[in-house]
Motif scaffolding. Structure first.
Motif, short mmCIF file in Angstrom:
data_model
loop_
_atom_site.label_atom_id
_atom_site.label_comp_id
_atom_site.label_asym_id
_atom_site.label_seq_id
_atom_site.Cartn_x
_atom_site.Cartn_y
_atom_site.Cartn_z
N UNK A 112 16.21 -2.87 5.90
CA UNK A 112 15.78 -2.96 7.53
C UNK A 112 15.34 -1.44 7.66
N UNK A 113 14.56 -1.33 8.70
CA UNK A 113 14.15 0.09 9.29
C UNK A 113 15.65 1.03 9.46
N UNK A 114 15.62 2.27 9.55
CA UNK A 114 16.63 2.97 9.65
C UNK A 114 17.05 3.20 11.12
N UNK A 115 16.16 2.86 12.17
CA UNK A 115 16.47 3.00 13.49
C UNK A 115 16.00 1.58 14.07
N UNK A 122 0.80 -1.19 0.18
CA UNK A 122 -0.04 -0.21 -0.05
C UNK A 122 0.79 1.22 -0.11
N UNK A 123 1.94 1.30 0.64
CA UNK A 123 3.00 2.31 0.87
C UNK A 123 4.09 2.31 0.55
N UNK A 124 4.46 1.38 -0.28
CA UNK A 124 5.65 1.30 -1.12
C UNK A 124 6.94 1.39 -0.11
N UNK A 125 6.68 0.61 0.96
CA UNK A 125 7.66 0.93 2.01
C UNK A 125 8.87 -0.48 2.16
N UNK A 126 10.07 -0.26 1.71
CA UNK A 126 11.04 -1.50 1.94
C UNK A 126 11.11 -2.04 3.32
N UNK A 127 11.04 -1.16 4.13
CA UNK A 127 11.06 -1.58 5.60
C UNK A 127 10.13 -2.55 6.01
N UNK A 128 8.83 -2.18 5.49
CA UNK A 128 7.78 -2.93 5.92
C UNK A 128 7.86 -4.33 5.38
#
Length: 407
Positions: A93-96, A57-63
């Motif tokens: 991976x997530x940034x933090x 839905x949000x084009x999120x690589x971390x998701x």
């Protein structure tokens, strides 16, 4: 409306940070296993599917990174085109690693994103929305995972209707990893879906760095007593498998303080808990060392409960309507004029030990010694005022000081 997408993405971002390493969600407040559509049996426990949907839905690589393999919900709910979109997203991976969410009151300490990572989530938020019917009296409680295992758990919900006494126990303060005063709940129960009084929490400090995380929170639930008592909890993570938890209580008269720790049902104990240093073992033969420090150990008594019907301690409800025995630890003491608890948790396999430095007014100072790496970590934390503190060869006049030295 666009705001629906905005808030759904924010919710998914919180979910990503708050998920435990095994993909399950922390169990704060009520849960009844209800789902709109049961596409697969494990959807009650594994929340990573929601992140896969969020990735599309949000084009999120971390998701996508957190979601793992392609879940079957995407073809069922979104179709073949969205399956291809999911496959084209480059996972990252997530940034933090650690994250704080001050409006909700949740603070997550994490040292990585692989299944072996250490994880702690701290509750410093409101009791709940409106009458808080689904809230639990769990202010300043925590849940902790290490070595791919959930050591310290939230006991769950059990049921809304099967038995009102058990309903009240599972949402009570003693049922959570926090401390009661005089055996009372932080918030007073009204009926099975509401509360008479609400404990309000406040975060005094949240700081995350590459070397450590620290959170400082308090609640006012016991200020309603004739002799008002305030509970303040500081948790420090060195991002290397050890946590220092310091609980501070103010007050003038004598009170009984009960510190509760609830373990996963598959845990076993070793050592003498009455000596305030013992081990918690997993079925995979991993170990968590627990050290309880007290300046007056003769006043501290530690007891173990397993499936206890009288106190209610020692029970765990993974799914709605079921409960099984588990191990609960209670450290009790009576003290006049306030008191302090210090807990050191170590899953680093290095036999690290904590040492409290000299007492300093309105400040905390401790050192963790790691014999394997031959390092010493010293932390100074000012509780309120800023003034110069001299400790051995150190002089400091700020809020927080962290020093890591090699022997």
């Amino acid at each position: 409306p666009a705001i629906i997408d905005e808030y759904t993405e924010k919710m998914s971002d919180f979910l990503m940070h708050s998920l435990m390493p095994d993909g399950s969600a922390p169990r704060f407040g009520d849960a009844d296993d209800d789902r709109g559509i049961f596409i697969k049996s494990e959807c009650r426990d594994d929340y990573r599917t929601l992140l896969a949907l969020g990735a599309v839905l949000f084009d999120r690589p971390d998701f996508k990174f957190m979601s793992g393999t392609l879940p079957e919900e995407i073809p069922w709910l979104m179709g073949e085109e969205e399956v291809e979109k999911y496959r084209r997203i480059n996972a990252a991976p997530p940034e933090r690693t650690s994250a704080g969410f001050p409006q909700g009151g949740y603070y997550i300490m994490r040292d990585g994103w692989d299944p072996h990572s250490h994880y702690l989530i701290f509750d410093c938020g409101p009791l709940g929305h409106g009458s808080a019917g689904h809230g639990h009296a769990d202010a300043l409680s925590f849940q902790l995972c290490a070595q791919e295992f959930n050591y310290f758990v939230d006991p769950g919900t059990y049921s809304y209707n099967l038995d009102y006494e058990w309903r009240d126990y599972f949402r009570s303060t003693p049922a959570h990893n926090t401390i009661t005063v005089d055996g009372l709940n932080q918030s007073e129960i009204n009926d099975r879906m509401s509360w008479k009084t609400f404990a309000h929490s406040r975060c005094n400090l949240w700081l995350t760095t590459d070397q450590f995380d620290i959170v400082d929170g308090e609640h006012d639930g016991y200020l309603r007593l004739d002799d008002p008592v305030k509970h303040r909890r500081i948790i420090f993570s060195n991002k290397n498998g050890s946590w220092t938890i310091i609980d501070l209580f103010t007050g003038r008269e004598t009170h009984t303080f009960d510190y509760h720790l609830h373990l996963h049902p598959n845990c076993t104990l070793s050592g003498d808990v009455s000596k305030y240093h013992f081990g918690i073992h997993t079925p995979q033969n991993n170990r968590m060392n627990v050290t309880l420090l007290d300046n007056d150990p003769e006043k501290l008594s530690v007891n173990i409960f397993q499936g206890d019907e009288e106190t209610g301690l020692g029970w765990y409800s993974k799914n709605y309507g079921s409960k099984v025995p588990t191990t609960s630890i209670r450290a009790r003491k009576q003290a006049k004029g306030g008191t302090t608890f210090v807990t050191f948790l170590d899953a680093s396999s290095t036999d690290a030990r904590i040492r409290l430095e000299k007492q300093i007014d309105n400040a905390l100072c401790w050192t963790v010694e790691n014999p394997l790496s031959q390092t010493h970590e010293t932390v100074f934390y000012a509780l309120d005022s800023f003034r110069e503190i001299v400790l051995s060869d150190l002089a400091f006049n700020g809020r927080l000081f962290y020093l890591k030295r090699s022997s």
